[in-house]
Design an enzyme around this catalytic site. Structure first.
Site, PDB file in Angstrom:
ATOM      1  CD  GLU A 241      -3.486  -0.537   1.746  1.00  0.00           C
ATOM      2  OE1 GLU A 241      -3.575   0.461   2.302  1.00  0.00           O
ATOM      3  OE2 GLU A 241      -3.836  -1.807   2.092  1.00  0.00           O
ATOM      4  CD  GLU A 242       5.976   3.105   2.951  1.00  0.00           C
ATOM      5  OE1 GLU A 242       5.987   2.293   3.935  1.00  0.00           O
ATOM      6  OE2 GLU A 242       7.228   3.800   2.719  1.00  0.00           O
ATOM      7  NE  ARG A 243       8.058  -1.185  -1.628  1.00  0.00           N
ATOM      8  CZ  ARG A 243       8.637  -2.112  -0.991  1.00  0.00           C
ATOM      9  NH1 ARG A 243       8.203  -3.346  -1.538  1.00  0.00           N
ATOM     10  NH2 ARG A 243       9.615  -2.026  -0.172  1.00  0.00           N
TER      11      ARG A 243
END
Ligand SMILES: Cc1cc2nc3c(=O)[nH]c(=O)nc-3n(C[C@H](O)[C@H](O)[C@H](O)COP(=O)(O)OP(=O)(O)OC[C@H]3O[C@@H](n4cnc5c(N)ncnc54)[C@H](O)[C@@H]3O)c2cc1C
Length: 391
Positions: A241-243
């Protein structure tokens, strides 16, 4: 990803929020090197923006991840990139594992207030001696009865001076580095937590970034997310999700860089005509536009896989890699067309260039993304396709 009327409605509300609640204060927050996270997050939480794809029972909107991606794009349009980064930590970096694997009690205590904006969250993975090589972190959580006793430190922590809790990756045993870690929610008012220093940065000035120390910090074992020893795996999932967030935010930041450069070169004359009439400038701008469209397409297609519950590791890494690569190239090329004005601290293009630079480093540097993609392709002589995660 096909945008519906609901996606567009959400986009409009987010844009209004950015224009009224962030942009008018962006310069002052940049100058102060901090923004009032509790104040802003309470407003964003009340509007539903901090729990777009989080479960309804904890206050979220329960929408699928495509809506969160639209939000990431809109936060990326804010005049202060640091605020967009801080919001992303709250929604897509510190809370996905808690939402997916946390106990009901833990989610009520920490996830619900992060969604409402009452609490500010941080994610604690990196350390002074371990960033790309997550498996080699040293922070330790030792079991003592019903508590963990935590010792160690975390570096470059976004929201670090303002957060109420941190989702901390720590070693909970001595075994194999991919199987000896756990994610633990640590309230940052706990005895033994100290903010060693607020760090001065190249960009993202409105965001506070800190080094944190943990000295015999006691937290109940029930603050652990999911199973003991599965923290590395949970963090690898959480990185997806961060990416995706980083890639989607980069799309709108790059679009902005191009749009303001078009505007600037239309207004600026040299050799008797506007700069935009130089064919070399037109070609470079067109090429950059094509590259950003390609980034958007890969990011949206990764989101489709994620929404469908598929393994998004390869596609998210490709999106993050491409975002990092374009973050190095496009704002730099745009700034060139602003000439001396681009080199001025206060010009918007120079702020974008400083703010977006982190995309190629944070949450898995470009080289780490290539390592993940190579592993997924099975390029080493040792491994077939879909081998063990590099990060
Ligand atoms: C402003 C900011 C905010 C941040 N926020 C957070 C946060 O909230 N929480 C958190 O946990 N972390 C955070 N980070 C840390 C960030 O995720 C790390 O900086 C990043 O993962 C890189 O780790 P490192 O800095 O230790 O670089 P290193 O691991 O020391 O690597 C340095 C460079 O070496 C190269 N490299 C490394 N490994 C390889 C390889 N295998 N092959 C080829 N080249 C390689 C890459 O170019 C890399 O950039 C933040 C960082 C910054 C600057």
């Amino acid at each position: 990803m096909i945008l519906t009327h609901e996606h567009e409605e959400l986009r409009r509300s987010l844009r209004r929020f950015v224009e009224t609640e962030i942009d008018p204060f962006a310069d002052a927050w940049e100058e102060a090197e901090i923004f009032p996270a509790h104040d802003l997050f309470r407003k964003a939480g009340a509007a539903g923006f901090l729990g777009i794809c989080k479960p309804v029972e904890y206050g979220g909107l329960g929408l699928d991840y495509s809506y969160a991606l639209v939000a990431a794009e809109e936060w990326g349009r804010a005049l202060a990139g640091g605020v967009a980064t801080a919001l992303g930590v709250q929604t897509d970096m510190a809370t996905p594992a808690l939402a997916k694997h946390g106990s009901d009690a833990l989610r009520r205590e920490f996830l619900a207030p992060a969604i409402s904006g009452e609490m500010v969250a941080a994610i604690g993975v990196s350390e002074e001696g371990a960033g790309s090589d997550v498996a080699s972190i040293r922070t330790r959580a030792t079991r003592d009865g019903d508590d963990y006793v935590i010792n160690g430190s975390k570096m470059w922590i976004t929201n670090g001076t303002q957060a109420d809790w941190i989702c901390l990756l720590a070693n909970t045993s001595d075994g194999q580095p991919h199987r000896n870690k756990s994610l633990i929610i640590v309230p940052l008012k706990s005895k033994g937590v100290s903010v060693a220093r607020k760090l001065k940065k190249l960009g993202l000035h409105a965001s506070d970034t800190a080094q944190l120390f943990f000295d015999n910090v006691r937290v109940p074992v029930r603050n652990r997310i999911g199973e003991e020893g599965r923290g590395f795996i949970y963090q690898m999932e959480q990185f997806q999700e961060e990416r995706l967030y980083a890639a989607a935010k980069a799309v709108s930041m790059l679009e902005t860089a191009i749009a303001i450069t078009v505007e600037y070169t239309q207004g600026r004359k040299a050799f008797g005509k506007p700069l935009i009439d130089m064919q070399t400038i037109q070609h470079r701008i067109a090429a950059m536009h094509a590259e950003v469209e390609a980034l958007r397409a890969i990011t949206w297609s990764a989101a489709d896989i994620y929404v469908a519950g598929g393994d998004v590791t390869e596609k998210a890494s490709i999106a993050k890699y491409l975002a990092g690569k374009l973050a190095l190239e496009i704002p730099n090329a745009c700034l060139q067309f602003w000439g001396g004005q681009g080199y001025m601290w206060e010009s918007r293009i120079s702020r974008i260039m400083r703010d977006i630079r982190l995309t190629a480093i944070g949450g898995g540097a470009n080289e780490i993304m290539l390592q993940v993609i190579a592993k997924q392709m099975g390029l080493s002589s040792a491994g077939g396709r879909k081998a063990a995660p590099a990060q």
